[in-house]
Write a protein that holds these residues in place. Structure first.
Motif, PDB file in Angstrom:
ATOM      1  N   ALA A 412      -5.955 -30.021  12.537  1.00 50.77           N
ATOM      2  CA  ALA A 412      -5.737 -30.948  11.425  1.00 50.77           C
ATOM      3  C   ALA A 412      -6.826 -30.848  10.361  1.00 50.77           C
ATOM      4  O   ALA A 412      -6.541 -30.814   9.158  1.00 50.77           O
ATOM      5  CB  ALA A 412      -5.658 -32.382  11.961  1.00 50.77           C
ATOM      6  N   ILE A 413      -8.080 -30.754  10.814  1.00 52.79           N
ATOM      7  CA  ILE A 413      -9.205 -30.802   9.875  1.00 52.79           C
ATOM      8  C   ILE A 413      -9.423 -29.459   9.175  1.00 52.79           C
ATOM      9  O   ILE A 413      -9.915 -29.408   8.046  1.00 52.79           O
ATOM     10  CB  ILE A 413     -10.486 -31.246  10.618  1.00 52.79           C
ATOM     11  CG1 ILE A 413     -10.317 -32.687  11.112  1.00 52.79           C
ATOM     12  CG2 ILE A 413     -11.717 -31.141   9.740  1.00 52.79           C
ATOM     13  CD1 ILE A 413     -11.492 -33.214  11.905  1.00 52.79           C
ATOM     14  N   SER A 414      -9.075 -28.354   9.834  1.00 56.24           N
ATOM     15  CA  SER A 414      -9.339 -27.031   9.247  1.00 56.24           C
ATOM     16  C   SER A 414      -8.595 -26.821   7.934  1.00 56.24           C
ATOM     17  O   SER A 414      -8.966 -25.947   7.144  1.00 56.24           O
ATOM     18  CB  SER A 414      -8.954 -25.937  10.241  1.00 56.24           C
ATOM     19  OG  SER A 414      -7.572 -26.001  10.560  1.00 56.24           O
ATOM     20  N   LYS A 415      -7.553 -27.620   7.683  1.00 52.72           N
ATOM     21  CA  LYS A 415      -6.801 -27.485   6.434  1.00 52.72           C
ATOM     22  C   LYS A 415      -7.416 -28.298   5.295  1.00 52.72           C
ATOM     23  O   LYS A 415      -6.918 -28.267   4.176  1.00 52.72           O
ATOM     24  CB  LYS A 415      -5.353 -27.935   6.657  1.00 52.72           C
ATOM     25  CG  LYS A 415      -4.634 -27.124   7.727  1.00 52.72           C
ATOM     26  CD  LYS A 415      -3.277 -27.700   8.059  1.00 52.72           C
ATOM     27  CE  LYS A 415      -2.628 -26.935   9.206  1.00 52.72           C
ATOM     28  NZ  LYS A 415      -1.324 -27.513   9.612  1.00 52.72           N
ATOM     29  N   MET A 416      -8.498 -29.013   5.580  1.00 53.32           N
ATOM     30  CA  MET A 416      -9.113 -29.880   4.583  1.00 53.32           C
ATOM     31  C   MET A 416     -10.215 -29.193   3.781  1.00 53.32           C
ATOM     32  O   MET A 416     -10.760 -29.776   2.859  1.00 53.32           O
ATOM     33  CB  MET A 416      -9.700 -31.131   5.254  1.00 53.32           C
ATOM     34  CG  MET A 416      -8.668 -31.987   5.953  1.00 53.32           C
ATOM     35  SD  MET A 416      -9.424 -33.453   6.728  1.00 53.32           S
ATOM     36  CE  MET A 416      -7.967 -34.218   7.470  1.00 53.32           C
ATOM     37  N   GLY A 417     -10.586 -27.990   4.185  1.00 55.76           N
ATOM     38  CA  GLY A 417     -11.630 -27.302   3.446  1.00 55.76           C
ATOM     39  C   GLY A 417     -12.534 -26.486   4.351  1.00 55.76           C
ATOM     40  O   GLY A 417     -12.487 -26.598   5.583  1.00 55.76           O
ATOM     41  N   LEU A 418     -13.373 -25.655   3.748  1.00 57.07           N
ATOM     42  CA  LEU A 418     -14.214 -24.725   4.476  1.00 57.07           C
ATOM     43  C   LEU A 418     -15.273 -25.439   5.309  1.00 57.07           C
ATOM     44  O   LEU A 418     -15.561 -25.044   6.438  1.00 57.07           O
ATOM     45  CB  LEU A 418     -14.880 -23.758   3.493  1.00 57.07           C
ATOM     46  CG  LEU A 418     -15.591 -22.549   4.095  1.00 57.07           C
ATOM     47  CD1 LEU A 418     -14.619 -21.694   4.893  1.00 57.07           C
ATOM     48  CD2 LEU A 418     -16.246 -21.723   2.999  1.00 57.07           C
ATOM     49  N   GLU A 419     -15.873 -26.513   4.777  1.00 55.08           N
ATOM     50  CA  GLU A 419     -16.931 -27.207   5.503  1.00 55.08           C
ATOM     51  C   GLU A 419     -16.404 -27.822   6.798  1.00 55.08           C
ATOM     52  O   GLU A 419     -17.051 -27.737   7.844  1.00 55.08           O
ATOM     53  CB  GLU A 419     -17.545 -28.311   4.620  1.00 55.08           C
ATOM     54  CG  GLU A 419     -18.284 -27.806   3.386  1.00 55.08           C
ATOM     55  CD  GLU A 419     -17.346 -27.422   2.260  1.00 55.08           C
ATOM     56  OE1 GLU A 419     -16.126 -27.678   2.386  1.00 55.08           O
ATOM     57  OE2 GLU A 419     -17.829 -26.858   1.256  1.00 55.08           O
ATOM     58  N   ALA A 420     -15.240 -28.443   6.730  1.00 57.75           N
ATOM     59  CA  ALA A 420     -14.647 -29.027   7.932  1.00 57.75           C
ATOM     60  C   ALA A 420     -14.314 -27.958   8.956  1.00 57.75           C
ATOM     61  O   ALA A 420     -14.479 -28.154  10.167  1.00 57.75           O
ATOM     62  CB  ALA A 420     -13.393 -29.817   7.564  1.00 57.75           C
ATOM     63  N   THR A 421     -13.863 -26.805   8.496  1.00 55.50           N
ATOM     64  CA  THR A 421     -13.543 -25.695   9.401  1.00 55.50           C
ATOM     65  C   THR A 421     -14.780 -25.222  10.144  1.00 55.50           C
ATOM     66  O   THR A 421     -14.731 -24.948  11.349  1.00 55.50           O
ATOM     67  CB  THR A 421     -12.929 -24.527   8.604  1.00 55.50           C
ATOM     68  OG1 THR A 421     -11.739 -24.975   7.952  1.00 55.50           O
ATOM     69  CG2 THR A 421     -12.585 -23.366   9.521  1.00 55.50           C
ATOM     70  N   ILE A 422     -15.896 -25.126   9.447  1.00 54.87           N
ATOM     71  CA  ILE A 422     -17.148 -24.671  10.070  1.00 54.87           C
ATOM     72  C   ILE A 422     -17.566 -25.614  11.190  1.00 54.87           C
ATOM     73  O   ILE A 422     -17.919 -25.183  12.298  1.00 54.87           O
ATOM     74  CB  ILE A 422     -18.259 -24.552   9.004  1.00 54.87           C
ATOM     75  CG1 ILE A 422     -17.954 -23.404   8.047  1.00 54.87           C
ATOM     76  CG2 ILE A 422     -19.622 -24.368   9.661  1.00 54.87           C
ATOM     77  CD1 ILE A 422     -18.908 -23.305   6.867  1.00 54.87           C
ATOM     78  N   VAL A 423     -17.520 -26.916  10.936  1.00 56.86           N
ATOM     79  CA  VAL A 423     -17.923 -27.900  11.945  1.00 56.86           C
ATOM     80  C   VAL A 423     -17.028 -27.811  13.174  1.00 56.86           C
ATOM     81  O   VAL A 423     -17.508 -27.793  14.321  1.00 56.86           O
ATOM     82  CB  VAL A 423     -17.892 -29.319  11.353  1.00 56.86           C
ATOM     83  CG1 VAL A 423     -18.140 -30.353  12.448  1.00 56.86           C
ATOM     84  CG2 VAL A 423     -18.932 -29.462  10.249  1.00 56.86           C
ATOM     85  N   MET A 424     -15.727 -27.745  12.959  1.00 56.50           N
ATOM     86  CA  MET A 424     -14.795 -27.722  14.086  1.00 56.50           C
ATOM     87  C   MET A 424     -14.835 -26.404  14.838  1.00 56.50           C
ATOM     88  O   MET A 424     -14.561 -26.362  16.051  1.00 56.50           O
ATOM     89  CB  MET A 424     -13.377 -28.004  13.598  1.00 56.50           C
ATOM     90  CG  MET A 424     -13.169 -29.431  13.111  1.00 56.50           C
ATOM     91  SD  MET A 424     -13.781 -30.695  14.274  1.00 56.50           S
ATOM     92  CE  MET A 424     -12.881 -30.300  15.766  1.00 56.50           C
TER      93      MET A 424
END
Length: 528
Positions: A412-424
């Motif tokens: 769900a979060i990876s589609k919100m932007g690059l920063e969220a993808t990095i954390v997850m």
């Protein structure tokens, strides 16, 4: 008399035994990192084997870019289409790429069962060296398809199948070697750190493959092939299989023969000895895995042999005998589903990032390494916790329980932007790879040197191969299922991974309950 230099004082602080252990730790780390380094390129190159086709208007607008590409030192081959590399330039490219993954992993799973049995009966150094040289050959063979303009699907599948078979020589060999040198005292932490070779190999493989993927993807395979072959030569020259090879031997006592296994000395008692009589010698973690009915000697189908010095040693354990070791079946089935999740990320994560974040193959490959960075910390954390609690199954169960919601959040979060993808990526990598790392290292070593083996250290390779071979069945199914499910949407792939995590946890429930019950019994015993 002059004072010794600081560096020399540091060296003499450690014994020869400690320096040898450190050397074996680093050497086996590098050896198995090269195995994963040579497996990773296929996931990076997928984005180059199939590219989004350009429409006629896009071709006209990008005419200048095409001219710029033509004047580069490495020109695009004449029969490379706008959609990628034939035969992967068709609409069914996901199924074809999934077939490549499946051919490698299926061969790896089948070969792993045989590899452990063979590895018990051959010198580890020769066996591992031969496997690394062959793996280097077949890894480079895949890349040669670029230079020789080969567009036959079967060529690439045969290269993957052959590579999958020879790569099975690696894991049983290095785990047996590291298990011989390190005892159970802090095995979880030591092997948690050591197992980071998997993530280090994936990271290096991603970086090496990503460097050439957009210009000459053949080198993305040839270079890792050369690396693993060179380290195979290093293995032949320097690997020490067992401390006794350096004349570290134990003096036999009047009642038993001693065998050195790392820092532990395993006593081989008379075959008629009852397990009730040795319960006080068993470590708490492994004693808790013994079924309630097992208060008798476990028959493991191994024979006694006389060595050249008049002592005795155990022959290699049988396949059925290894399966009867308490905990082997449960951890094997758990690893099947845990490895399914891990290898789905290994082979499909760069392509997923390319589709979601709209990045090119190189940047997607670089970003995917964060999953492996998280895996390093997850493996170390799992080892530390399991050592502290003396509960391997409970530690794995706790991380598997947290992994399922983490995967849902990642989708769900990876589609919100690059920063969220990095954390997850970091969080998911830690929770997914933590149980996988713990089972394939510390748990395998514990079970391979289980007290019910009566000191037979030669069971370690077979037990390791059974556990990792069963896990490799899941590793073969995961990428295949991802290839079949992904056309219906990436969310469905994540749902499949969450179900797999739940199944992995399910197979550990009996062992978790037994560990908790054992802890309660020990507490009550101390109170009385």
């Amino acid at each position: 008399m002059a004072q010794l230099p600081p560096g020399v004082r540091f060296i003499v602080l450690f014994t020869r035994d400690q320096w040898c252990r450190a050397f074996i730790f680093v050497l086996t780390f590098l050896l198995y990192a090269s195995f994963h380094l040579s497996r990773k390129p296929i996931s990076i190159v997928k984005g180059e084997l199939h590219k989004h086709c350009a429409s006629p208007s896009e071709v006209e607008l990008n005419s200048y870019k095409e001219y710029a590409i033509q004047i580069q030192p490495v020109k695009k081959l004449s029969n490379e289409s706008q959609c990628g590399w034939e035969p992967f330039d068709k609409n069914n490219y996901k199924q074809l790429l999934g077939a490549l993954d499946y051919s490698f992993l299926c061969a790896y799973a089948v070969g792993m069962y045989l590899s452990g049995i063979i590895g018990e009966r051959l010198p580890i150094r020769y066996y591992l060296t031969a496997g690394m040289l062959a793996s280097g050959l077949f890894t480079a063979m895949f890349g040669l398809g670029y230079f020789y303009n080969i567009h036959n699907l079967w060529f690439y599948m045969i290269a993957q199948i052959a590579n999958g078979l020879v790569q099975t020589t690696g894991w049983p060999s290095v785990v047996t070697c590291i298990g011989n040198w390190f005892g159970k005292g802090r095995r979880g932490l030591i092997m948690g750190i050591w197992n980071s070779h998997t993530s280090v190999g994936n990271i290096l493989g991603s970086l090496i493959a990503g460097y050439w993927v957009s210009t000459c993807w053949g080198l993305s395979f040839v270079v890792p092939g050369v690396v693993i072959a060179c380290l195979g030569i290093v293995c032949f020259l320097f690997l020490i299989e067992h401390p006794k090879d350096l004349s570290y031997s134990c003096k036999p006592s009047s009642s038993s023969k001693s065998y050195m296994n790392g820092t532990n000395k395993f006593r081989v008692h008379k075959p008629t000895l009852n397990l009730k009589e040795t319960n006080n010698l068993q470590d708490p973690a492994m004693q808790c895995l013994l079924p309630d009915r097992e208060n008798f000697t476990v028959p493991l189908n191994h024979n006694m042999a006389v060595n050249g010095e008049g002592g005795t040693r155990m022959s290699a354990i049988s396949f059925i005998g290894a399966l009867r070791i308490p905990g082997v079946i449960e951890f094997s089935l758990c690893l099947l589903f845990a490895k399914l999740v891990s290898y789905t990320f290994l082979f499909w994560l760069p392509l997923y990032i390319t589709n979601v974040e709209h990045l090119d193959a190189k940047r997607a490959g670089d970003l995917s390494t964060l999953f492996d960075v998280g895996g390093i910390f997850g493996g170390i954390l799992a080892g530390m916790i399991s050592d502290r609690l003396e509960k391997r199954a409970s530690t794995c169960g706790m991380m598997l329980l947290l992994a399922a919601p983490a995967l849902y959040m990642f989708s769900a979060i990876s589609k919100m932007g690059l920063e969220a993808t990095i954390v997850m990526l970091l969080i998911s990598g830690a929770l997914v790879n933590g149980p996988y790392a713990l089972i394939t290292t510390a748990v395998s070593a514990d079970l391979g040197t289980h007290k019910s083996l009566k000191g037979n250290a030669r069971a370690l390779s077979t037990v390791t191969a059974i556990i990792d071979g069963t896990g490799s069945v899941g590793a073969a199914l995961g990428p295949l299922l991802a290839g079949l499910i992904s056309p219906s949407g990436w969310n469905n792939v994540f749902y499949m991974l969450m179900v797999a995590d739940a199944c992995a946890l399910l197979f550990l429930l009996r062992l978790i309950r037994k560990e908790l019950q054992c802890k309660m019994d020990q507490t009550l015993f101390k109170e009385h």
